[in-house]
Scaffold this motif. Structure first.
Motif, PDB file in Angstrom:
ATOM      1  N   ASN B 106       0.802  -1.223   0.000  1.00  0.00           N
ATOM      2  CA  ASN B 106       0.000   0.000   0.000  1.00  0.00           C
ATOM      3  C   ASN B 106       0.834   1.272   0.000  1.00  0.00           C
ATOM      4  O   ASN B 106       0.346   2.342   0.331  1.00  0.00           O
ATOM      5  N   THR B 107       2.107   1.155  -0.372  1.00  0.00           N
ATOM      6  CA  THR B 107       2.905   2.363  -0.552  1.00  0.00           C
ATOM      7  C   THR B 107       3.666   2.224  -1.865  1.00  0.00           C
ATOM      8  O   THR B 107       3.831   1.122  -2.376  1.00  0.00           O
ATOM      9  N   GLY B 108       4.108   3.350  -2.381  1.00  0.00           N
ATOM     10  CA  GLY B 108       4.917   3.310  -3.585  1.00  0.00           C
ATOM     11  C   GLY B 108       4.100   3.495  -4.845  1.00  0.00           C
ATOM     12  O   GLY B 108       2.957   3.964  -4.812  1.00  0.00           O
ATOM     13  N   PHE B 109       4.684   3.110  -5.946  1.00  0.00           N
ATOM     14  CA  PHE B 109       4.131   3.431  -7.254  1.00  0.00           C
ATOM     15  C   PHE B 109       2.852   2.659  -7.577  1.00  0.00           C
ATOM     16  O   PHE B 109       1.862   3.239  -8.016  1.00  0.00           O
ATOM     17  N   PHE B 110       2.885   1.337  -7.342  1.00  0.00           N
ATOM     18  CA  PHE B 110       1.787   0.507  -7.850  1.00  0.00           C
ATOM     19  C   PHE B 110       0.413   0.835  -7.261  1.00  0.00           C
ATOM     20  O   PHE B 110      -0.549   0.953  -8.016  1.00  0.00           O
ATOM     21  N   PRO B 111       0.283   0.974  -5.946  1.00  0.00           N
ATOM     22  CA  PRO B 111      -1.043   1.312  -5.421  1.00  0.00           C
ATOM     23  C   PRO B 111      -1.554   2.640  -5.965  1.00  0.00           C
ATOM     24  O   PRO B 111      -2.733   2.769  -6.305  1.00  0.00           O
ATOM     25  N   TRP B 112      -0.638   3.595  -6.120  1.00  0.00           N
ATOM     26  CA  TRP B 112      -1.001   4.894  -6.672  1.00  0.00           C
ATOM     27  C   TRP B 112      -1.523   4.747  -8.097  1.00  0.00           C
ATOM     28  O   TRP B 112      -2.564   5.277  -8.459  1.00  0.00           O
ATOM     29  N   PHE B 113      -0.758   3.977  -8.867  1.00  0.00           N
ATOM     30  CA  PHE B 113      -1.100   3.739 -10.263  1.00  0.00           C
ATOM     31  C   PHE B 113      -2.463   3.069 -10.387  1.00  0.00           C
ATOM     32  O   PHE B 113      -3.322   3.502 -11.162  1.00  0.00           O
TER      33      PHE B 113
END
Lengths: 315, 299
Positions: B106-113
């Protein structure tokens, strides 16, 4: 300390609001950029009989489209012209938006109110025999696509009650049948969400406490469980509106109701007649305009959900 | 134990659909070549013009405007329809599952994406998005339109599916047994295969089936709006073209629903019924499987 918490809370809600605004701006830009892609087909005669349609994407034409669109907004405060002379996109919207709103507003209220009631019914009767009428029915209606229901009802109405003029557009109740048809799928969606939200509260201690105090089941459900489930139900107003717009598209097109979606089709450029599709003008301005109206309906639904939550203090 | 009627009915209907799809075209009463006669000359004189009504001239479910037998059209079309639908859903899940699992912290690029992808496409009706993209001129005449269309429809809703998976994976990652796994030094790949997937799997399978039902309906809706997965334009006059759907899927048959409902209700009705039954079957399977996987939970 309390003040810091408060400021922190305000900061967070501003951040969330900003995120939403950016999201909508991105969506609107994407919509405009997709619609403005040039659609000029060159038609070249073939050596054999017939013509060949050829399409070549050109960046200059695309750039021209975009600059023309932006300068139209800037100089004339208009989204552009339509295929009719001296009719701007705004004129068309003024003409078609009220007709669609006549359907959307009753359908939205209907699907919210009846959907929630149906959801409660589904929840109450989830383990007994009436669950066939409850979950079973909700479920059946969710599996039946809207176009099937529309075609069947259209056919039935024309056969059985030709005198009622339910499909006519000149009566004062002409919005009634479309509104009901449009609301079916969103209503079932709401019912599903409601009964899921209620089931998620199962096993919580506050329910046991309420029951042990001897409150009736009705009171426990409506005053205790429902109040807690409402928060997650109201966060789905956006999706309910999206489903509603989808149904609106199909229903208006099939019934020939002259509303926004109907206009969207004429704007999409290929008029479909019995034998042929002809490419007439692709009215990019109209498509963008109608897209923006749909977009604002979705935003409005989200805002309604927010306001309701706020006024019920369940934010 | 309570009998799982949903599951059994779902399996029963699905096996009927499977039989129709794979064995149906070889049945004796099915015209595999889909030949049609626009005019018929019955023995008692007169001329009959297609479409023929059901049970007229030996057409059990009637015929379409080309005089092709509706029953054969539906049976032969099942394969194309299910090929398109399954391709879309399989591609969607093949992309969404890794995307969702990459975001389990739930942190970093993938959840945001994933969150953005989901929100970008869920604020606007999927039908309109798909129609706008599929009507883009480069795609209208593309040789590989069918494959592009399948990818487009699959990708539009990848965000939604990945978002659900990501959220569940994150919830799962907070559970004690996962921490226990990490503490005893289980490798990441083994964590995914032995800890996450067995718990996420049932939910993914259930959603997979209800997604199939959604896609079946979506294709029907697109067809009502005259947007097809695979199509060619055939010229019928100066600047006028007819859209021909090059595959035999059911969507083609309902494109003229608006006109047909007065003259020949059976043309759109039976393919729509086929779509309804398929959507219903896959929804049933999904619900049945959900009850099957949850059978140990107290009800």
């Amino acid at each position: 300390m309390i003040y810091i918490d408060k400021i922190w809370g305000v900061m967070n809600s501003i951040k969330a609001l900003l995120k939403q605004v950016i999201l909508y701006i991105v969506i609107i830009c994407a919509l405009i950029l997709i619609v403005l892609i040039p659609r000029d087909f060159t038609v070249a005669p073939l050596e054999t009989k017939g013509l060949e349609i050829h399409y070549q994407f050109s960046w200059t034409a695309y750039g021209e489209n975009i600059t023309r669109f932006i300068s139209g907004i800037w100089n004339h405060h208009s989204l552009g012209a339509t295929q009719y002379e001296r009719v701007t996109v705004e004129d068309e919207l003024v003409r078609y938006v009220p007709r669609s709103l006549q359907i959307i507003i009753p359908a939205f209220l209907l699907s919210m109110i009846l959907g929630i009631l149906k959801g409660v019914y589904d929840y109450v009767h989830r383990y007994n025999k009436r669950s066939i009428l409850g979950n079973g029915l909700t479920w059946l209606f969710q599996s039946i696509p809207d176009f099937f229901i529309v075609v069947c009802i259209q056919w039935g109405v024309t056969l059985l009650f030709p005198s009622l003029k339910l499909l006519s557009q000149n009566t004062s109740y002409s919005f009634l049948l479309p509104a009901i048809l449009v609301s079916i799928y969103p209503m079932m969606y709401t019912a599903r969400i409601t009964s899921n939200a209620l089931s998620n509260e199962d096993g919580q201690y506050y329910i046991k406490v309420a029951q042990s105090k001897g409150f009736s089941q009705k009171r426990v459900i409506y005053k205790h469980i429902f109040a807690n489930a409402l928060k997650s139900i109201l966060s789905h107003t956006t999706s309910i509106m999206v489903h509603l717009v989808t149904s609106l598209l199909i229903v208006e097109y099939l019934l020939g109701y002259q509303g926004l979606s109907y206009r969207l089709f004429t704007a999409l450029g290929y008029k479909y007649s019995a034998e042929a599709v002809s490419f007439s003008l692709f009215e990019s301005g109209v498509i963008i305009g109608i897209g923006l109206v749909f977009m604002s309906l979705v935003i409005l639904a989200q805002f309604t959900g927010y306001l309701l939550k706020r006024s019920l203090r369940i934010l | 134990m309570k009998k799982n009627y949903y599951l059994w009915l779902g399996i029963f209907l699905a096996s009927i659909l499977a039989v129709i799809t794979f064995i149906g075209p070889y049945l004796p009463f099915v015209d595999k070549e889909l030949t049609g006669e626009r005019l018929l000359f019955p023995a008692d004189g007169g001329v009959l013009v297609a479409p023929f009504a059901p049970s007229e001239q030996g057409y059990l479910l009637g015929s379409d405007r080309e005089g092709r037998d509706m029953l054969s059209l539906i049976i032969v079309g099942a394969k194309d329809t299910f090929f398109i639908v399954f391709s879309i859903v399989i591609i969607r899940y093949a992309i969404a599952i890794p995307l969702g699992l990459f975001g389990l912290k739930n942190t970093g690029f993938f959840p945001w994406f994933v969150r953005w992808w989901n929100q970008l496409f869920s604020s606007f009706p999927v039908v309109i998005t798909a129609a706008l993209i599929l009507c883009l001129p480069p795609l209208l005449f593309h040789d590989q339109r069918m494959f592009i269309a399948i990818w487009v429809i699959a990708l539009i809703e990848v965000g939604r599916v990945a978002f659900i998976i990501q959220k569940q994976a994150y919830d799962l990652s907070q559970k004690p047994f996962i921490e226990a796994g990490v503490t005893i030094g289980v490798r990441p790949i083994r964590m995914i295969s032995g800890y996450y997937l067995p718990n996420l799997g049932p939910e993914i399978i259930v959603n997979f089936f209800s997604d199939i039902a959604r896609v079946v309906m979506l294709i029907g809706q697109l067809a009502i709006l005259n947007v097809f997965i695979s199509q060619i334009f055939v010229q019928t006059g100066y600047f006028s073209f007819t859209i021909f759907n090059t595959s035999n899927d059911w969507a083609t048959l309902i494109k003229e629903a608006r006109r047909d409902f007065i003259q020949a209700i059976w043309i759109p009705f039976y393919p729509m019924l086929a779509i309804v039954i398929s959507a219903f079957t896959f929804n049933l399977l999904g619900e049945g499987l959900r009850q099957h996987f949850n059978r140990h939970l107290p009800s």
